[in-house]
Design a protein around this motif. Sequence first.
Motif, PDB file in Angstrom:
ATOM      1  N   UNK A   3      -2.487   7.969   6.925  1.00 37.33           N
ATOM      2  CA  UNK A   3      -1.760   6.751   7.259  1.00 37.33           C
ATOM      3  C   UNK A   3      -0.302   6.909   6.899  1.00 37.33           C
ATOM      4  N   UNK A   4       0.764   6.294   6.806  1.00 37.02           N
ATOM      5  CA  UNK A   4       0.907   4.934   7.119  1.00 37.02           C
ATOM      6  C   UNK A   4       2.227   4.369   6.683  1.00 37.02           C
ATOM      7  N   UNK A   5       2.496   3.369   7.308  1.00 37.49           N
ATOM      8  CA  UNK A   5       3.714   2.648   6.979  1.00 37.49           C
ATOM      9  C   UNK A   5       3.542   1.898   5.686  1.00 37.49           C
ATOM     10  N   UNK A   6       4.617   1.335   5.238  1.00 42.10           N
ATOM     11  CA  UNK A   6       4.632   0.603   3.970  1.00 42.10           C
ATOM     12  C   UNK A   6       3.653  -0.571   4.017  1.00 42.10           C
ATOM     13  N   UNK A   7       3.455  -1.119   5.194  1.00 37.34           N
ATOM     14  CA  UNK A   7       2.550  -2.253   5.353  1.00 37.34           C
ATOM     15  C   UNK A   7       1.145  -1.893   4.875  1.00 37.34           C
ATOM     16  N   UNK A   8       0.658  -0.762   5.341  1.00 35.93           N
ATOM     17  CA  UNK A   8      -0.671  -0.297   4.933  1.00 35.93           C
ATOM     18  C   UNK A   8      -0.754  -0.060   3.436  1.00 35.93           C
ATOM     19  N   UNK A   9       0.287   0.537   2.900  1.00 38.54           N
ATOM     20  CA  UNK A   9       0.278   0.834   1.470  1.00 38.54           C
ATOM     21  C   UNK A   9       0.214  -0.445   0.651  1.00 38.54           C
ATOM     22  N   UNK A  10       0.946  -1.448   1.089  1.00 33.87           N
ATOM     23  CA  UNK A  10       0.929  -2.727   0.364  1.00 33.87           C
ATOM     24  C   UNK A  10      -0.449  -3.369   0.463  1.00 33.87           C
ATOM     25  N   UNK A  11      -1.032  -3.341   1.654  1.00 30.47           N
ATOM     26  CA  UNK A  11      -2.383  -3.891   1.803  1.00 30.47           C
ATOM     27  C   UNK A  11      -3.368  -3.198   0.869  1.00 30.47           C
ATOM     28  N   UNK A  12      -3.255  -1.903   0.775  1.00 27.25           N
ATOM     29  CA  UNK A  12      -4.161  -1.167  -0.111  1.00 27.25           C
ATOM     30  C   UNK A  12      -3.980  -1.576  -1.574  1.00 27.25           C
ATOM     31  N   UNK A  13      -2.748  -1.703  -1.974  1.00 25.01           N
ATOM     32  CA  UNK A  13      -2.470  -2.156  -3.346  1.00 25.01           C
ATOM     33  C   UNK A  13      -3.125  -3.518  -3.604  1.00 25.01           C
ATOM     34  N   UNK A  14      -2.931  -4.427  -2.673  1.00 24.53           N
ATOM     35  CA  UNK A  14      -3.451  -5.785  -2.853  1.00 24.53           C
ATOM     36  C   UNK A  14      -4.970  -5.768  -2.916  1.00 24.53           C
ATOM     37  N   UNK A  15      -5.592  -5.083  -1.978  1.00 29.15           N
ATOM     38  CA  UNK A  15      -7.052  -5.054  -1.947  1.00 29.15           C
ATOM     39  C   UNK A  15      -7.629  -4.441  -3.222  1.00 29.15           C
ATOM     40  N   UNK A  16      -6.988  -3.393  -3.700  1.00 24.80           N
ATOM     41  CA  UNK A  16      -7.488  -2.742  -4.924  1.00 24.80           C
ATOM     42  C   UNK A  16      -7.381  -3.692  -6.110  1.00 24.80           C
ATOM     43  N   UNK A  17      -6.286  -4.403  -6.211  1.00 21.07           N
ATOM     44  CA  UNK A  17      -6.098  -5.320  -7.341  1.00 21.07           C
ATOM     45  C   UNK A  17      -7.084  -6.473  -7.274  1.00 21.07           C
ATOM     46  N   UNK A  18      -7.291  -7.013  -6.079  1.00 18.46           N
ATOM     47  CA  UNK A  18      -8.208  -8.143  -5.923  1.00 18.46           C
ATOM     48  C   UNK A  18      -9.647  -7.696  -6.201  1.00 18.46           C
ATOM     49  N   UNK A  19     -10.021  -6.535  -5.677  1.00 19.69           N
ATOM     50  CA  UNK A  19     -11.375  -6.033  -5.902  1.00 19.69           C
ATOM     51  C   UNK A  19     -11.651  -5.832  -7.386  1.00 19.69           C
ATOM     52  N   UNK A  20     -10.664  -5.277  -8.066  1.00 22.88           N
ATOM     53  CA  UNK A  20     -10.807  -5.055  -9.504  1.00 22.88           C
ATOM     54  C   UNK A  20     -10.956  -6.380 -10.252  1.00 22.88           C
ATOM     55  N   UNK A  21     -10.198  -7.381  -9.831  1.00 21.12           N
ATOM     56  CA  UNK A  21     -10.279  -8.680 -10.501  1.00 21.12           C
ATOM     57  C   UNK A  21     -11.623  -9.356 -10.256  1.00 21.12           C
ATOM     58  N   UNK A  22     -12.126  -9.274  -9.027  1.00 20.46           N
ATOM     59  CA  UNK A  22     -13.421  -9.883  -8.722  1.00 20.46           C
ATOM     60  C   UNK A  22     -14.522  -9.201  -9.544  1.00 20.46           C
ATOM     61  N   UNK A  23     -14.427  -7.882  -9.655  1.00 21.75           N
ATOM     62  CA  UNK A  23     -15.396  -7.154 -10.451  1.00 21.75           C
ATOM     63  C   UNK A  23     -15.329  -7.582 -11.919  1.00 21.75           C
TER      64      UNK A  23
END
Lengths: 92, 92, 92
Positions: A3-23
């Motif tokens: 991948x990827x443009x900065x957009x993808x990288x930001x989405x990945x950061x967000x998803x990882x942080x949210x997933x970790x918090x839900x866990x």
Amino acid sequence: QSCCGIDNLIDQKIQAAVKSAVSAVSSKVQMTCTSVKSGGANARCPSGYIATSCACGMACGSWDIRGDSICHCQCGGIDWTSARCCKVGLRG
Amino acid sequence: QSCCGIDNLIDQKIQAAVKSAVSAVSSKVQMTCTSVKSGGANARCPSGYIATSCACGMACGSWDIRGDSICHCQCGGIDWTSARCCKVGLRG
Amino acid sequence: QSCCGIDNLIDQKIQAAVKSAVSAVSSKVQMTCTSVKSGGANARCPSGYIATSCACGMACGSWDIRGDSICHCQCGGIDWTSARCCKVGLRG
């Protein structure tokens, strides 16, 4: 990385942080209970706890819960009452 | 500020938002209970609630819970049954 | 769109992801209960469960909970004891 443009990288950061918090929330949510025994026909749960059941002296199984946190045993001349008191929250 | 590239700033934004959300969840998760009393040997919790205990007339302490939400008092000729019914969720 | 610099766009991404996660947690948090019945004066909840109440044979309503997960019926010569056992967690 394929991948990827900065957009993808930001989405990945967000998803990882949210997933970790839900866990973390999932592993921390718990029910905590305690019992309170008093002489007489009433027993009161500590502040923040709700009564989930009551037990009574004299083998009595007739009781009611008043105001969500006070156990009242109904048999005449009851010698003791106990309240089972629980709450739910995140540990730690 | 001693930091930072845009990467750091984004991480900070994400962490702050996630921390705030976890704190909000923590303050909102709660157990809610209600009691249901019926004539006869059975009492049924409202939809969405689970029975955590039962109380019976005639001083009877012998009961069982059927299908997670129905209290059944076992003593013969029982006059009333009550169910203590609870659920867990986020407030508001 | 009337907005926005990249800063706004990132904030929107974060808020949407967090909101979605909180909603998912809210729909998944639940209480699960089971009952365990044993011969004699004691019944033990499965690992991970807490006793919210006890029921006893012989119409007995006098009981106590030991170590958060063991129901003990107090009447002499009790024939059976059952424990109502609950826990809280995220479904799925």
